[in-house]
Design a protein around this motif. Structure first.
Motif, PDB file in Angstrom:
ATOM      1  N   GLY A  15       9.493  15.280 -33.436  1.00 26.12           N
ATOM      2  CA  GLY A  15      10.631  15.502 -34.541  1.00 26.12           C
ATOM      3  C   GLY A  15      12.202  14.916 -34.183  1.00 26.12           C
ATOM      4  O   GLY A  15      12.977  14.694 -34.915  1.00 26.12           O
ATOM      5  N   GLY A  16      12.211  14.519 -32.848  1.00 20.45           N
ATOM      6  CA  GLY A  16      13.484  13.851 -32.368  1.00 20.45           C
ATOM      7  C   GLY A  16      13.536  12.522 -32.712  1.00 20.45           C
ATOM      8  O   GLY A  16      12.656  11.785 -33.384  1.00 20.45           O
ATOM      9  N   SER A  17      14.678  11.936 -32.235  1.00 19.93           N
ATOM     10  CA  SER A  17      14.923  10.367 -32.311  1.00 19.93           C
ATOM     11  C   SER A  17      15.227   9.623 -31.366  1.00 19.93           C
ATOM     12  O   SER A  17      15.909  10.465 -30.285  1.00 19.93           O
ATOM     13  CB  SER A  17      16.065  10.251 -33.415  1.00 19.93           C
ATOM     14  N   TYR A  79      16.856  -4.094 -32.416  1.00 23.16           N
ATOM     15  CA  TYR A  79      16.929  -2.532 -32.068  1.00 23.16           C
ATOM     16  C   TYR A  79      15.757  -2.146 -32.839  1.00 23.16           C
ATOM     17  O   TYR A  79      15.089  -2.461 -33.943  1.00 23.16           O
ATOM     18  CB  TYR A  79      18.238  -2.109 -32.774  1.00 23.16           C
ATOM     19  N   LEU A  80      15.402  -0.834 -32.468  1.00 24.89           N
ATOM     20  CA  LEU A  80      14.362  -0.020 -33.021  1.00 24.89           C
ATOM     21  C   LEU A  80      14.840   1.361 -33.210  1.00 24.89           C
ATOM     22  O   LEU A  80      14.941   2.217 -32.290  1.00 24.89           O
ATOM     23  CB  LEU A  80      13.125   0.064 -32.419  1.00 24.89           C
ATOM     24  N   GLN A  81      15.241   1.924 -34.364  1.00 27.30           N
ATOM     25  CA  GLN A  81      15.649   3.333 -34.731  1.00 27.30           C
ATOM     26  C   GLN A  81      14.307   3.979 -34.678  1.00 27.30           C
ATOM     27  O   GLN A  81      13.495   3.593 -35.655  1.00 27.30           O
ATOM     28  CB  GLN A  81      16.734   3.415 -35.825  1.00 27.30           C
ATOM     29  N   MET A  82      14.078   5.093 -33.949  1.00 25.59           N
ATOM     30  CA  MET A  82      12.785   5.913 -34.191  1.00 25.59           C
ATOM     31  C   MET A  82      13.188   7.132 -34.600  1.00 25.59           C
ATOM     32  O   MET A  82      13.898   8.012 -33.888  1.00 25.59           O
ATOM     33  CB  MET A  82      12.047   5.796 -33.083  1.00 25.59           C
ATOM     34  N   PRO A  87       4.131  12.724 -30.933  1.00 32.22           N
ATOM     35  CA  PRO A  87       3.385  12.829 -29.682  1.00 32.22           C
ATOM     36  C   PRO A  87       2.511  11.545 -29.525  1.00 32.22           C
ATOM     37  O   PRO A  87       2.746  10.675 -28.623  1.00 32.22           O
ATOM     38  CB  PRO A  87       2.255  14.009 -29.327  1.00 32.22           C
ATOM     39  N   GLU A  88       1.960  11.037 -30.698  1.00 34.37           N
ATOM     40  CA  GLU A  88       1.024   9.717 -30.700  1.00 34.37           C
ATOM     41  C   GLU A  88       1.793   8.514 -30.842  1.00 34.37           C
ATOM     42  O   GLU A  88       1.526   7.211 -30.656  1.00 34.37           O
ATOM     43  CB  GLU A  88       0.269   9.561 -31.882  1.00 34.37           C
ATOM     44  N   ASP A  89       3.324   8.799 -30.775  1.00 32.08           N
ATOM     45  CA  ASP A  89       4.292   7.599 -30.605  1.00 32.08           C
ATOM     46  C   ASP A  89       4.458   7.191 -29.056  1.00 32.08           C
ATOM     47  O   ASP A  89       5.258   6.402 -28.730  1.00 32.08           O
ATOM     48  CB  ASP A  89       5.600   7.980 -31.160  1.00 32.08           C
ATOM     49  N   THR A  90       4.044   8.033 -28.064  1.00 39.13           N
ATOM     50  CA  THR A  90       4.232   7.872 -26.557  1.00 39.13           C
ATOM     51  C   THR A  90       3.676   6.748 -26.234  1.00 39.13           C
ATOM     52  O   THR A  90       2.542   6.252 -26.564  1.00 39.13           O
ATOM     53  CB  THR A  90       3.704   9.209 -25.946  1.00 39.13           C
ATOM     54  N   THR A 110       9.919  -0.441 -21.971  1.00 38.55           N
ATOM     55  CA  THR A 110      10.751   0.837 -21.680  1.00 38.55           C
ATOM     56  C   THR A 110       9.787   2.144 -21.933  1.00 38.55           C
ATOM     57  O   THR A 110       9.222   1.977 -23.312  1.00 38.55           O
ATOM     58  CB  THR A 110      12.011   1.008 -22.457  1.00 38.55           C
ATOM     59  N   GLN A 111       9.558   3.076 -21.279  1.00 43.75           N
ATOM     60  CA  GLN A 111       9.047   4.246 -21.569  1.00 43.75           C
ATOM     61  C   GLN A 111       9.346   5.176 -22.670  1.00 43.75           C
ATOM     62  O   GLN A 111      10.698   5.547 -22.599  1.00 43.75           O
ATOM     63  CB  GLN A 111       8.557   5.042 -20.439  1.00 43.75           C
ATOM     64  N   VAL A 112       8.607   5.342 -23.602  1.00 50.22           N
ATOM     65  CA  VAL A 112       8.921   6.641 -24.737  1.00 50.22           C
ATOM     66  C   VAL A 112       7.916   7.602 -24.509  1.00 50.22           C
ATOM     67  O   VAL A 112       6.850   7.294 -24.586  1.00 50.22           O
ATOM     68  CB  VAL A 112       9.166   5.935 -26.070  1.00 50.22           C
ATOM     69  N   THR A 113       8.332   8.832 -24.366  1.00 54.84           N
ATOM     70  CA  THR A 113       7.503  10.025 -24.173  1.00 54.84           C
ATOM     71  C   THR A 113       8.044  11.178 -25.235  1.00 54.84           C
ATOM     72  O   THR A 113       9.199  11.617 -25.225  1.00 54.84           O
ATOM     73  CB  THR A 113       7.419  10.650 -22.866  1.00 54.84           C
ATOM     74  N   VAL A 114       7.166  11.479 -26.013  1.00 54.13           N
ATOM     75  CA  VAL A 114       7.144  12.591 -27.112  1.00 54.13           C
ATOM     76  C   VAL A 114       6.619  13.677 -26.721  1.00 54.13           C
ATOM     77  O   VAL A 114       5.228  13.750 -26.897  1.00 54.13           O
ATOM     78  CB  VAL A 114       7.164  11.862 -28.409  1.00 54.13           C
ATOM     79  N   SER A 115       7.134  14.720 -26.259  1.00 57.24           N
ATOM     80  CA  SER A 115       6.556  16.068 -25.736  1.00 57.24           C
ATOM     81  C   SER A 115       7.311  17.105 -25.916  1.00 57.24           C
ATOM     82  O   SER A 115       8.485  16.968 -25.777  1.00 57.24           O
ATOM     83  CB  SER A 115       5.877  15.671 -24.323  1.00 57.24           C
ATOM     84  N   SER A 116       6.655  18.375 -25.954  1.00 56.33           N
ATOM     85  CA  SER A 116       7.689  19.519 -25.960  1.00 56.33           C
ATOM     86  C   SER A 116       7.499  20.181 -24.677  1.00 56.33           C
ATOM     87  O   SER A 116       7.992  21.303 -24.351  1.00 56.33           O
ATOM     88  CB  SER A 116       7.049  20.448 -26.904  1.00 56.33           C
TER      89      SER A 116
END
Length: 116
Positions: A15-17, A79-82, A87-90, A110-116
């Motif tokens: 849910g974050g950005s 730029y990419l505003q996300m 989690p599947e955006d990881t 660059t690593q993007v990790t979406v996790s709680s």
């Protein structure tokens, strides 16, 4: 020599950005498109979004309505505003420049990790 450098990745809760930035140094002539690709763990690299010279954009279905690609021609930056990250955006996010007659240039990712 051309260098493409991404920044802005990190760990974020669902849910974050995040906002990714990419800049190219050196001489890239006749840039036709700039884009973002990603490689999820254990999967091949896939298109996320592209923006071409005239400003038209293209998005993967999975990110439409959540991600926005933009560019600054004066800075050769993209730029990419996300938003509403899942989690599947990881994955590792790669920046790409395509120049007519010069081909593709890629950043190191660059690593993007979406996790709680």
């Amino acid at each position: 020599q051309v260098q493409v450098v991404e920044s802005g990745g990190g760990l974020v809760q669902p849910g974050g950005s995040l906002r990714l930035s990419c800049a190219a140094s050196g001489s890239i002539f006749n840039i036709y498109s700039m884009g973002w690709y990603r490689q999820p763990p254990g999967k091949p690299r896939e298109l996320v979004a592209t923006i071409i010279r005239g400003g038209s954009t293209n998005y993967a279905d999975s990110v439409k309505g959540r991600f926005t690609i933009s560019r600054d021609n004066a800075k050769n930056a993209v730029y990419l505003q996300m938003n509403s990250l899942k989690p599947e955006d990881t994955g590792v996010y790669y920046c790409n420049y395509y120049g007519v007659g010069t081909g593709d240039y890629w950043g190191q990712g660059t690593q993007v990790t979406v996790s709680s």
